[in-house]
Design an enzyme around this catalytic site. Sequence first.
Site, PDB file in Angstrom:
ATOM      1  N   HIS A  36      42.556  79.416  38.944  1.00 53.31           N
ATOM      2  CA  HIS A  36      41.071  79.565  38.786  1.00 53.31           C
ATOM      3  C   HIS A  36      40.975  80.888  38.269  1.00 53.31           C
ATOM      4  O   HIS A  36      40.581  81.945  39.008  1.00 53.31           O
ATOM      5  CB  HIS A  36      40.337  79.185  40.045  1.00 53.31           C
ATOM      6  N   PHE A  37      40.852  81.295  37.111  1.00 53.37           N
ATOM      7  CA  PHE A  37      41.264  80.714  36.203  1.00 53.37           C
ATOM      8  C   PHE A  37      42.522  81.332  35.396  1.00 53.37           C
ATOM      9  O   PHE A  37      42.539  82.683  35.291  1.00 53.37           O
ATOM     10  CB  PHE A  37      40.223  80.483  34.907  1.00 53.37           C
TER      11      PHE A  37
END
Length: 144
Positions: free
Chosen positions: A48-49
Amino acid sequence: MLDIVQIMEILPHRYPFLLIDKVLELEPGKRVVAIKNVTMNEPFFQGHFPGFPVMPGVLIIEAMAQSAAILAYTAMGDDAKEKVSYFMAIDNARFRKPVKPGDTLRIEVETLFSKRGIWSCAAKAYVGDTLMTEAELKATLGDK
């Protein structure tokens, strides 16, 4: 005011879901100011991410809820030992800016009301003086 060992005596959460590192201010049942040091070592940053790590908003809300639980548990004293906090509602959540590795998230929670085992709190999360996230949280303390 409370270090991580003292926090672990209050909250049932453990790694990787314990999201409070320190409590700076505490007025049981009224107000709490807590800290979450956001590091690149957090397991959620793997996905993420990739290339643009951002703390998931749901985990910011969870850190706010854990701060609110400290507020409620400390107000109840020994009666809280056999209780666990359950979410009832999250209202008016606003995610204003992303929280990234290296940030120190300061969480401020104030009790709006506490009645018949239901707690309603206003929570705000800051990095420095910048408001990152805010929400109204409602929870109940139920038996384990």
